[in-house]
Design a protein around this motif. Structure first.
Motif, PDB file in Angstrom:
ATOM      1  N   ASN A   1       0.837  -1.198   0.000  1.00  0.00           N
ATOM      2  CA  ASN A   1       0.000   0.000   0.000  1.00  0.00           C
ATOM      3  C   ASN A   1       0.872   1.247   0.000  1.00  0.00           C
ATOM      4  O   ASN A   1       1.157   1.847   1.027  1.00  0.00           O
ATOM      5  N   GLN A   2       1.264   1.639  -1.209  1.00  0.00           N
ATOM      6  CA  GLN A   2       2.136   2.813  -1.311  1.00  0.00           C
ATOM      7  C   GLN A   2       1.388   4.104  -1.069  1.00  0.00           C
ATOM      8  O   GLN A   2       1.973   5.096  -0.631  1.00  0.00           O
ATOM      9  N   ALA A   3       0.091   4.084  -1.356  1.00  0.00           N
ATOM     10  CA  ALA A   3      -0.704   5.300  -1.133  1.00  0.00           C
ATOM     11  C   ALA A   3      -0.706   5.657   0.347  1.00  0.00           C
ATOM     12  O   ALA A   3      -0.546   6.830   0.721  1.00  0.00           O
TER      13      ALA A   3
ATOM     14  N   SER B   1      -6.603   5.321   4.326  1.00  0.00           N
ATOM     15  CA  SER B   1      -5.886   4.710   3.207  1.00  0.00           C
ATOM     16  C   SER B   1      -5.274   3.374   3.612  1.00  0.00           C
ATOM     17  O   SER B   1      -5.315   2.403   2.863  1.00  0.00           O
TER      18      SER B   1
ATOM     19  N   ALA C   1      -3.799  -4.301   0.332  1.00  0.00           N
ATOM     20  CA  ALA C   1      -3.790  -3.046  -0.421  1.00  0.00           C
ATOM     21  C   ALA C   1      -4.783  -3.096  -1.572  1.00  0.00           C
ATOM     22  O   ALA C   1      -5.237  -4.161  -1.984  1.00  0.00           O
ATOM     23  N   ASN C   2      -5.099  -1.903  -2.085  1.00  0.00           N
ATOM     24  CA  ASN C   2      -5.926  -1.818  -3.284  1.00  0.00           C
ATOM     25  C   ASN C   2      -5.099  -2.146  -4.518  1.00  0.00           C
ATOM     26  O   ASN C   2      -3.867  -2.240  -4.454  1.00  0.00           O
TER      27      ASN C   2
ATOM     28  N   ARG D   1      -3.302  -1.614  -8.120  1.00  0.00           N
ATOM     29  CA  ARG D   1      -2.388  -0.565  -8.568  1.00  0.00           C
ATOM     30  C   ARG D   1      -3.162   0.637  -9.116  1.00  0.00           C
ATOM     31  O   ARG D   1      -2.853   1.785  -8.829  1.00  0.00           O
TER      32      ARG D   1
ATOM     33  N   GLN E   1      -4.735   2.717  -6.473  1.00  0.00           N
ATOM     34  CA  GLN E   1      -3.719   3.475  -5.736  1.00  0.00           C
ATOM     35  C   GLN E   1      -3.171   4.653  -6.532  1.00  0.00           C
ATOM     36  O   GLN E   1      -2.882   5.714  -5.976  1.00  0.00           O
TER      37      GLN E   1
ATOM     38  N   GLU F   1      -5.617   7.318  -6.243  1.00  0.00           N
ATOM     39  CA  GLU F   1      -5.571   7.883  -4.890  1.00  0.00           C
ATOM     40  C   GLU F   1      -4.360   8.817  -4.741  1.00  0.00           C
ATOM     41  O   GLU F   1      -4.448   9.881  -4.131  1.00  0.00           O
TER      42      GLU F   1
ATOM     43  N   SER G   1     -11.374   6.865  -6.304  1.00  0.00           N
ATOM     44  CA  SER G   1     -10.357   5.826  -6.126  1.00  0.00           C
ATOM     45  C   SER G   1     -10.893   4.621  -5.351  1.00  0.00           C
ATOM     46  O   SER G   1     -10.322   3.535  -5.398  1.00  0.00           O
TER      47      SER G   1
END
Lengths: 144, 468
Positions: B297-299, B358, B370-371, B373, B376, B379, B448
């Motif tokens: 989850n980079q967001a 998030s 995570a969501n 790609r 994200q 987002e 998103s």
């Protein structure tokens, strides 16, 4: 943030520092409370002024104006409006009464609040009382 | 997600986002009213729009804090929430009370609302940010008590970590300090003095504890850095926050009739208030740089870094800008204050709530971590749109403020307020445009949640810079 500075040291600073400054703050509050009678114009806090404060609050005046610099920035400062209006409560009352029901096309306008004579007198006296609080010479000039 | 009861956080987050959208709508209305003074007048006068704008902000942040607590407390305490049912009931109580209050603001004149809700019995209304009818305030106290009982018991019966204890301290402080909203003496100076015990000691005091603990929780999760290190940082940050922030209340006691020693105390201590925020920025970047895992989850990581930077800029730098008494003498109650207020609230509190949303929402909606790609990426677009436009809103309001101070308070021939307002209207136009971009960002943010639902979850990639 290495071994020389441990988590328990950080924790002690947090608890100790917070407790210490809460006590200092309470001490200052105590002192402020005792100093206020000399500054806050309470001698002129009449029943009419108290009613005026209620009128001020019940119509959410602070939602557009500032009072001693606090509030919204959409309309003029009112802490010194009594002085700006030539030390006249009548001028304040006349202005409030004169506001058009449907505003002024394209411009900001204060709503018509339909205040009673007693409420008008209250709000005007409240603003007079506010203008006589010792605010350390704020605002810088009559424009507020 | 390790505990089933964490799921109660979801409606809280959904409500928070919904009310956020409402807040922005009324922000736009006011942005227009600054330019076209009679826009929607007399149906929605400025004061009503402002009340809705600020009250929705407070309420949705509270929804966010509660959702964050329901999500992270079971995981930290390593047990199920004491009563998920109570959490669900309180959700509806709070939502309905909040909705009724906003409907009340919009449907009837404020004076009628005051009369209708019996404000004369215990007058608490009509003070900035505390405009809620007394009955609503009582409702807030009831909800807060039930919430504290629920969260507190979960923590007391479970594992006590620094994170959940600091969070609990912050939440308890929030509830206790709110009680000062019921104290409304006739004496204006006393009224203002204690009004700040709610407003300042919330946002520059106990809320920072809540902010710090949520940030610490998310950073542990997304970086995998040792808890000991993160908790030490948390202590340092909140220690600095309280050591500077409590006496820092004095920066509100310069010109309201309070003794003049506050000018010294308030200036010196609030000049140090940026320190905890600076430490928070260093902390967040340090932890992410020392990360032991690549979280998919980079967001969420972006929001966590973003909140630390924007809180420092908004609360720290823009706060410092006008906190010294000789400066504040001229800037007090101008658009400078508005500029600071916008970026500080966005950076510190909006972004921390969006950080935890998030991080948590993908799990709450059935993903493993995570969501997708695609979701994200959108987002992260919304992050940049909202954040950059907020920077511009702040810059334009600062420009308006500097001009306002000069024309109205500093020049040789001070001009009346309304004359000045017209002269600085260019900045209000620019602010409105930035506000529209912010709204587009908010739209992207909401979208998103709906895009890329059918696509596979994002997987952690090696050595991808999280800020890319």
């Amino acid at each position: 943030m290495h071994e020389t500075f441990t988590k328990s040291m950080a924790r002690n600073i947090y608890y100790g520092g917070a407790a210490f400054f809460v006590l200092v703050f309470l001490g200052l509050t105590f002192d402020t409370t005792h100093t206020l009678p000399k500054r806050d114009n309470r001698a002129n806090l009449t029943e009419t002024v108290a009613l005026g404060k209620k009128v001020w609050e019940n119509n959410n005046c602070i939602g557009c104006h500032t009072l001693l610099g606090e509030g919204a920035y959409f309309a003029p400062e009112l802490g010194n409006v009594y002085k700006r209006f030539g030390n006249s409560t009548e001028a304040i009352k006349a202005f409030i009464k004169s506001r058009p029901e449907n505003g002024v096309p394209g411009r900001r306008s204060m709503p018509q609040f339909h205040l009673t004579d007693q409420e008008l007198e209250g709000i005007a006296q409240f603003l007079k009382y506010s203008s006589e609080i010792n605010t350390a010479n704020w605002p810088p000039n009559i424009q507020g | 997600m390790q505990y089933l009861s964490q799921k109660v956080a979801k409606p809280y987050f959904v409500a928070a986002i919904g009310l956020f959208a409402g807040q922005i709508l009324f922000g736009l209305i006011m942005g227009i009213q600054y330019l076209v003074g009679d826009f929607l007048f007399p149906a929605i006068p400025f004061n009503v729009a402002r009340m809705v704008h600020t009250n929705l902000l407070i309420v949705w942040l509270l929804f966010g804090f509660m959702g964050a607590s329901y999500y992270l407390v079971p995981e930290e305490a390593e047990r199920e929430l004491e009563s998920p049912l109570l959490a669900k009931i309180l959700f509806w109580v709070f939502l309905i009370a909040g909705a009724l209050t906003v409907v009340g603001y919009l449907a009837v004149p404020y004076a009628s609302l005051a009369k209708l809700t019996g404000n004369d019995v215990l007058p608490t209304m009509g003070r900035e940010f505390l405009e809620q009818p007394t009955i609503t305030k009582v409702g807030i106290v009831v909800v807060a008590l039930g919430f504290l009982y629920n969260v507190g018991l979960t923590i007391l019966k479970g594992r006590k970590t620094v994170i959940n204890l600091v969070l609990l301290t912050g939440l308890a402080g929030l509830a206790v300090l709110f009680l000062f909203s019921f104290y409304n003496p006739d004496n204006l100076v006393l009224d203002k003095f204690y009004w700040w015990w709610v407003v300042h000691l919330w946002v520059e005091g106990v809320w920072e504890l809540i902010l710090g603990s949520i940030l610490a929780f998310v950073l542990i999760k997304v970086t995998g850095v040792d808890r000991e290190i993160i908790e030490k940082w948390l202590y340092v940050i909140i220690a600095m926050a309280l050591i500077t922030g409590i006496i820092g209340t004095g920066h509100h006691y310069f010109w309201i009739g309070t003794p003049e020693y506050w000018q010294w105390l308030g200036s010196v201590f609030s000049a140090m208030e940026p320190l905890p925020f600076f430490a928070m920025t260093v902390f967040a970047f340090n932890m992410v740089n020392r990360r032991r895992r690549e979280h998919p989850n980079q967001a969420a990581t972006l929001w966590a870094l973003g909140t630390s930077v924007m809180a420092f800029l908004g609360a720290g730098v823009w706060g410092f800008l006008h906190t010294l008494a000789p400066v504040n003498y001229y800037t007090h109650g101008t658009q400078i204050t508005a500029a600071h207020g916008h970026m500080a609230f966005y950076g510190a509190y909006v972004m921390i709530v969006l950080t935890i949303i998030s991080y948590a929402m993908p799990m709450l909606r059935g993903q493993t971590a995570a969501n997708s790609r695609r979701s994200q990426v959108l987002e992260m677009w919304s992050f940049w749109l909202m954040t950059v436009s907020m920077v511009f809103i702040t810059l334009f309001l600062t420009g308006a403020g500097i001009l306002q101070v000069y024309l109205q308070r500093y020049s040789a021939q001070p001009l009346p307020f309304m004359v000045v307002q017209e002269q600085i209207s260019l900045f209000y136009w620019l602010r409105l445009i930035a506000g529209l971009v912010f709204t587009i960002g908010l739209g992207a943010y909401i979208a998103s949640f709906f895009v890329g639902r059918t696509e596979p979850e994002a997987v952690a990639m090696k050595s991808v810079p999280v800020t890319a």
